[in-house]
Write an enzyme that holds these catalytic residues in place. Structure first.
Site, PDB file in Angstrom:
ATOM      1  N   SER A   1      39.934  38.642  45.546  1.00 40.51           N
ATOM      2  CA  SER A   1      40.924  39.697  44.967  1.00 40.51           C
ATOM      3  C   SER A   1      40.469  40.590  43.564  1.00 40.51           C
ATOM      4  O   SER A   1      40.034  39.460  42.851  1.00 40.51           O
ATOM      5  CB  SER A   1      41.702  39.320  44.889  1.00 40.51           C
ATOM      6  OG  SER A   1      43.162  40.387  43.826  1.00 40.51           O
TER       7      SER A   1
ATOM      8  N   TYR B   1      47.052  32.551  41.119  1.00 34.28           N
ATOM      9  CA  TYR B   1      46.434  33.177  41.717  1.00 34.28           C
ATOM     10  C   TYR B   1      44.649  33.909  41.641  1.00 34.28           C
ATOM     11  O   TYR B   1      43.856  33.555  42.271  1.00 34.28           O
ATOM     12  CB  TYR B   1      47.424  34.300  42.276  1.00 34.28           C
ATOM     13  CG  TYR B   1      47.053  35.149  43.578  1.00 34.28           C
ATOM     14  CD1 TYR B   1      46.250  34.747  44.496  1.00 34.28           C
ATOM     15  CD2 TYR B   1      46.165  36.108  42.792  1.00 34.28           C
ATOM     16  CE1 TYR B   1      46.303  36.206  45.512  1.00 34.28           C
ATOM     17  CE2 TYR B   1      45.979  37.202  44.279  1.00 34.28           C
ATOM     18  CZ  TYR B   1      46.089  37.175  45.115  1.00 34.28           C
ATOM     19  OH  TYR B   1      45.511  38.168  45.326  1.00 34.28           O
TER      20      TYR B   1
ATOM     21  N   LYS C   1      41.252  32.798  42.672  1.00 31.87           N
ATOM     22  CA  LYS C   1      40.688  34.019  43.620  1.00 31.87           C
ATOM     23  C   LYS C   1      38.880  34.273  42.709  1.00 31.87           C
ATOM     24  O   LYS C   1      37.732  34.485  43.258  1.00 31.87           O
ATOM     25  CB  LYS C   1      41.014  35.345  43.461  1.00 31.87           C
ATOM     26  CG  LYS C   1      42.185  35.177  44.071  1.00 31.87           C
ATOM     27  CD  LYS C   1      41.757  35.703  45.885  1.00 31.87           C
ATOM     28  CE  LYS C   1      43.117  35.662  46.505  1.00 31.87           C
ATOM     29  NZ  LYS C   1      42.195  35.871  48.332  1.00 31.87           N
TER      30      LYS C   1
HETATM   31  P1  NAP Z   1      50.092  40.269  54.688  1.00 28.37           P
HETATM   32  O1  NAP Z   1      49.846  42.016  54.670  1.00 28.37           O
HETATM   33  O2  NAP Z   1      51.178  39.939  54.055  1.00 28.37           O
HETATM   34  O3  NAP Z   1      48.708  39.629  55.431  1.00 28.37           O
HETATM   35  C1  NAP Z   1      49.025  38.107  55.472  1.00 28.37           C
HETATM   36  C2  NAP Z   1      48.303  37.477  57.088  1.00 28.37           C
HETATM   37  O4  NAP Z   1      48.258  35.899  56.494  1.00 28.37           O
HETATM   38  C3  NAP Z   1      49.549  37.634  57.976  1.00 28.37           C
HETATM   39  O5  NAP Z   1      48.804  37.655  59.665  1.00 28.37           O
HETATM   40  C4  NAP Z   1      50.226  35.792  57.727  1.00 28.37           C
HETATM   41  O6  NAP Z   1      50.689  35.939  59.415  1.00 28.37           O
HETATM   42  C5  NAP Z   1      48.596  35.471  57.471  1.00 28.37           C
HETATM   43  N1  NAP Z   1      49.214  33.714  57.024  1.00 28.37           N
HETATM   44  C6  NAP Z   1      49.371  34.194  55.943  1.00 28.37           C
HETATM   45  N2  NAP Z   1      49.855  32.809  55.526  1.00 28.37           N
HETATM   46  C7  NAP Z   1      48.744  32.032  56.067  1.00 28.37           C
HETATM   47  C8  NAP Z   1      47.962  30.637  56.419  1.00 28.37           C
HETATM   48  N3  NAP Z   1      48.242  29.572  55.421  1.00 28.37           N
HETATM   49  N4  NAP Z   1      47.486  30.299  57.596  1.00 28.37           N
HETATM   50  C9  NAP Z   1      47.180  31.457  58.227  1.00 28.37           C
HETATM   51  N5  NAP Z   1      47.578  33.213  58.466  1.00 28.37           N
HETATM   52  C10 NAP Z   1      48.391  32.929  57.049  1.00 28.37           C
HETATM   53  O7  NAP Z   1      48.614  39.986  53.372  1.00 28.37           O
HETATM   54  P2  NAP Z   1      47.606  40.751  52.225  1.00 28.37           P
HETATM   55  O8  NAP Z   1      47.513  41.917  51.452  1.00 28.37           O
HETATM   56  O9  NAP Z   1      46.716  41.435  54.035  1.00 28.37           O
HETATM   57  O10 NAP Z   1      46.393  39.629  52.002  1.00 28.37           O
HETATM   58  C11 NAP Z   1      45.485  38.653  53.098  1.00 28.37           C
HETATM   59  C12 NAP Z   1      44.340  38.785  51.970  1.00 28.37           C
HETATM   60  O11 NAP Z   1      43.546  40.553  50.846  1.00 28.37           O
HETATM   61  C13 NAP Z   1      45.026  37.408  50.634  1.00 28.37           C
HETATM   62  O12 NAP Z   1      43.610  37.314  50.707  1.00 28.37           O
HETATM   63  C14 NAP Z   1      44.742  38.356  49.699  1.00 28.37           C
HETATM   64  O13 NAP Z   1      44.930  37.514  48.582  1.00 28.37           O
HETATM   65  C15 NAP Z   1      43.676  39.078  49.318  1.00 28.37           C
HETATM   66  N6  NAP Z   1      44.367  40.545  48.247  1.00 28.37           N
HETATM   67  C16 NAP Z   1      45.486  41.495  48.820  1.00 28.37           C
HETATM   68  C17 NAP Z   1      45.679  42.427  47.915  1.00 28.37           C
HETATM   69  C18 NAP Z   1      47.175  43.805  47.898  1.00 28.37           C
HETATM   70  O14 NAP Z   1      47.220  44.753  47.044  1.00 28.37           O
HETATM   71  N7  NAP Z   1      47.310  43.510  49.812  1.00 28.37           N
HETATM   72  C19 NAP Z   1      45.411  42.638  46.865  1.00 28.37           C
HETATM   73  C20 NAP Z   1      43.858  42.204  46.666  1.00 28.37           C
HETATM   74  C21 NAP Z   1      43.587  40.963  47.570  1.00 28.37           C
HETATM   75  P3  NAP Z   1      51.953  34.232  59.441  1.00 28.37           P
HETATM   76  O15 NAP Z   1      53.740  34.707  58.831  1.00 28.37           O
HETATM   77  O16 NAP Z   1      51.658  34.856  61.095  1.00 28.37           O
HETATM   78  O17 NAP Z   1      51.383  33.874  59.461  1.00 28.37           O
END
Ligand code: NAP
Length: 266
Positions: free
Chosen positions: A156, A169, A173
């Site tokens: 991130s 967090y 990262k």
């Molecule tokens: P999201 O849309 O909330 O999706 C989360 C996904 O992770 C879901 O499929 C959830 O399904 C699964 N999940 C949650 N905890 C888990 C675990 N312990 N083991 C396996 N699966 C798990 O999240 P996202 O925004 O796409 O985030 C994905 C990645 O991008 C993360 O590493 C986050 O730090 C990074 N990121 C996101 C952003 C942002 O702005 N969105 C920015 C920077 C980085 P279940 O509930 O079925 O487990």
């Protein structure tokens, strides 16, 4: 497929033909978009997350796109689940070429860093850092056999610029940048490339506390972003496909920011 063949084919839609990919946390958000893009670019994909019904829905959606896909439950914090994810992929598809480690948690909001408990700290590091390392370690013998392996860790922009109130967090990262570098310098000789994606603010469930706050978004856009809007999961997916493909055959140990232009440095 060799670099020359890709250029000769003149299309990117087959750049991952014949590859087998695991994407963790891939039933929605960025992970789902990555799984879909790898599949559309020719890879066979194993999707996973903690809940069976989410896995089933994701598999169904990806099949509608004619993607060769299977899915299973894997909570990345559980050793047994991680082992089964790799084993089941081998049983079903016979090989593994690509690992995208995307799962993360951020249970700490608005907590001054000096008030963070040991338990909360451990949870963030167990899922975001330790599980990423252990999954890569578990995948390693298979990626080595591939002789064309690729790992992408999803980190991130918070690894460069932590948000106040979510300190651990951001630190977790930053640790993924280190993991990317450390693995890349040792695994290059095995033809395994290791890179890192660092998204900015992307519209998903995970970031909803930020993007549902209109004032925060406006302030972020005015102060930080060159492209004055929030990103979409699909805007993270193509670059991961590229990093896993022969088009990136000389790229390893890199951190690629997808942030709409946020200035970031350690
Ligand atoms: P999201 O849309 O909330 O999706 C989360 C996904 O992770 C879901 O499929 C959830 O399904 C699964 N999940 C949650 N905890 C888990 C675990 N312990 N083991 C396996 N699966 C798990 O999240 P996202 O925004 O796409 O985030 C994905 C990645 O991008 C993360 O590493 C986050 O730090 C990074 N990121 C996101 C952003 C942002 O702005 N969105 C920015 C920077 C980085 P279940 O509930 O079925 O487990």
């Amino acid at each position: 497929m060799s670099v020359r063949k890709i250029h000769a084919a003149g299309k990117s839609s087959s750049r991952l033909d014949g590859r087998v990919a695991i994407v963790t946390a891939s039933t929605e958000g960025i992970g789902f978009a990555i799984a879909r893009r790898l599949g559309l670019d020719g890879a066979t994909v194993m999707v996973s997350s903690r809940k069976q019904q989410n896995v089933d829905k994701a598999v169904e959606k990806l099949k509608e796109d004619n993607i060769n896909v299977a899915g299973m439950v894997c909570h990345v914090g559980k050793e047994e689940d991680r082992k089964q994810l790799i084993q089941e992929t081998m049983n079903k598809f016979g090989k593994l070429d690509i690992l995208v480690s995307n799962a993360a948690v951020n249970p700490i909001f608005d907590v001054p860093i000096v008030e963070v408990t040991e338990k909360a700290w451990d949870k963030v590091f167990d899922v975001n850092v330790k599980a990423s390392f252990l999954l890569a370690k578990e995948a390693y013998p298979h990626l080595k056999k591939s002789n064309n392996g690729a790992i992408v860790f999803v980190s991130s922009v918070a690894g460069f610029s932590p948000r106040p109130g979510s300190g651990p967090y951001g630190i977790s990262k930053t640790a993924l940048f280190g993991l990317t570098r450390a693995l890349s310098v040792e695994l290059g000789v095995e033809n395994i490339r290791v890179n890192c994606l660092a998204p900015g603010l992307i519209k998903t469930h995970f970031s909803s506390t930020i993007w549902t706050n209109e004032a925060a978004i406006k302030s972020d856009a005015e102060r930080l972003l060159s492209i004055k809007r929030i990103g979409q999961p699909e805007e993270c997916a193509g670059i991961v496909s590229l990093l896993c493909s022969d088009d990136a055959s000389y790229i390893t140990g890199e951190i690629i920011l997808v942030t709409g232009g946020v200035a970031a440095r350690l």
